[in-house]
Write a protein that holds these residues in place. Structure first.
Motif, short mmCIF file in Angstrom:
data_model
loop_
_atom_site.label_atom_id
_atom_site.label_comp_id
_atom_site.label_asym_id
_atom_site.label_seq_id
_atom_site.Cartn_x
_atom_site.Cartn_y
_atom_site.Cartn_z
N SER A 1 15.67 47.08 38.37
CA SER A 1 14.22 47.08 38.54
C SER A 1 13.89 47.58 39.94
O SER A 1 14.75 47.59 40.83
N VAL B 1 10.48 47.96 42.95
CA VAL B 1 9.12 47.64 43.37
C VAL B 1 8.76 48.52 44.57
O VAL B 1 9.58 48.73 45.46
N PRO C 1 2.44 47.44 45.01
CA PRO C 1 2.09 46.70 43.79
C PRO C 1 2.72 47.29 42.53
O PRO C 1 2.57 46.73 41.44
N TRP C 2 3.44 48.40 42.65
CA TRP C 2 3.98 49.13 41.51
C TRP C 2 5.38 48.65 41.21
O TRP C 2 6.23 48.56 42.10
N THR C 3 5.67 48.31 39.95
CA THR C 3 7.00 47.91 39.55
C THR C 3 7.50 48.78 38.41
O THR C 3 6.72 49.28 37.60
N LEU C 4 8.81 48.93 38.38
CA LEU C 4 9.47 49.69 37.32
C LEU C 4 10.63 48.84 36.85
O LEU C 4 11.56 48.54 37.60
N THR D 1 12.89 56.74 34.08
CA THR D 1 11.98 57.75 34.60
C THR D 1 12.68 59.10 34.49
O THR D 1 13.67 59.35 35.17
N GLN E 1 9.22 59.74 40.59
CA GLN E 1 7.82 59.37 40.74
C GLN E 1 7.52 59.20 42.23
O GLN E 1 8.25 58.50 42.94
N LEU F 1 4.80 58.09 45.23
CA LEU F 1 3.62 57.31 45.57
C LEU F 1 3.39 57.42 47.07
O LEU F 1 4.34 57.50 47.86
N ARG G 1 8.71 41.54 40.20
CA ARG G 1 7.33 41.08 40.06
C ARG G 1 6.94 40.12 41.19
O ARG G 1 5.82 40.18 41.71
N ALA H 1 6.38 42.17 44.34
CA ALA H 1 5.12 42.91 44.27
C ALA H 1 3.94 41.98 44.52
O ALA H 1 2.98 42.34 45.21
#
Length: 247
Positions: free
Chosen positions: A22, A24, A27-30, A35, A39, A41, A72, A75
């Motif tokens: 996972s 982070v 505030p964005w989590t994957l 993917t 990505q 940001l 989570r 984040a």
């Protein structure tokens, strides 16, 4: 205005059916996904910004659940991570929450995860880790290991065996953690790589250096992923490239 660029990707690799990593970024989590392309940001540099990866422990149940839970929590609490004590407190919370989630479901007993990341503050980057996921800094055209691997040293004449000496969760009985935490100057042009061992185990450091010397942002993330796949892709591959700049 100073800003932070984060370019990330996560992929199961070639041999694993599931992605237990996972990630982070603010505030964005994957979590538990793939993917297909990096990505990117962009965040303003000001309030605390956390970028981290979590790698569910292989060979034990529900690693993807443990790593997603940690992502989570980071984040949610990221904007309040304004110093070393706050980072230690949130990692302790992550550890307790992983154990609590495991206790609620016998099928998840002993689930656990590593974590590694960086919190960007005004003038300082707080590097943290528990386990063997890594944070690598880029300085003067070369890589510098900023995190501390939680692996036992190899015995003389023995091959290195990948055993964790600490993790978030991971045991039947709850235990404490001693996170590694290092403050480094957030200088102009700061650049670092946050990644799971699905990248650093199969790909030699000199290959990672060459990619980062020649490329940046999305192209660098793609080339690092490709290097891991060409090396056999034996594990989940998750990485985030972090850099600062001015608009």
């Amino acid at each position: 205005m100073e800003h932070v660029t984060v370019t990330a990707l996560s992929h199961p690799g070639l041999l694993r059916e599931n992605n237990e990593d996972s990630l982070v970024a603010g505030p964005w989590t994957l979590t538990g996904t793939v993917t297909g392309n990096p990505q990117t940001l962009v965040f303003p540099l000001g309030s605390p910004l956390v970028v981290a990866v979590a790698d569910g422990i292989g060979g034990q149940p529900a690693g993807e659940v443990a790593s997603a839970l940690v992502a989570r929590i980071l984040a949610l609490h990221g904007p309040a991570l304004d110093g070393e004590d706050a980072v230690r407190d949130v990692l302790d919370l992550c550890n307790r929450e992983v154990y609590a989630a495991a206790a609620r479901d016998p099928a998840r007993a002993t689930m656990g995860t590593t974590v590694a990341g960086v919190v960007l503050l005004a003038g300082t980057a707080l590097v943290f880790n528990v386990g063997d996921s890594r944070v690598l800094g880029w300085r003067d055209g070369g890589l510098e290991l900023l995190s501390v691997d939680d692996n036992p040293p190899p015995l003389p004449g023995r091959r290195t065996v990948s055993l964790l000496t600490q993790s978030l969760g991971g045991s039947r009985e709850p235990g404490g953690i001693a996170p590694h935490l290092t403050a480094v100057p957030l200088e102009p042009g700061f650049r670092c790589l946050v990644c799971t061992d699905g990248l650093t185990d199969p790909v030699p450091g000199d290959v990672i250096e060459e990619v980062l010397r020649e490329h940046d942002h999305g192209r660098a993330a793609y080339e690092l992923w490709r290097a891991a796949v060409e090396a056999g892709g034996p594990d989940n591959i998750t990485l985030a490239l972090v850099s600062t700049g001015e608009e």
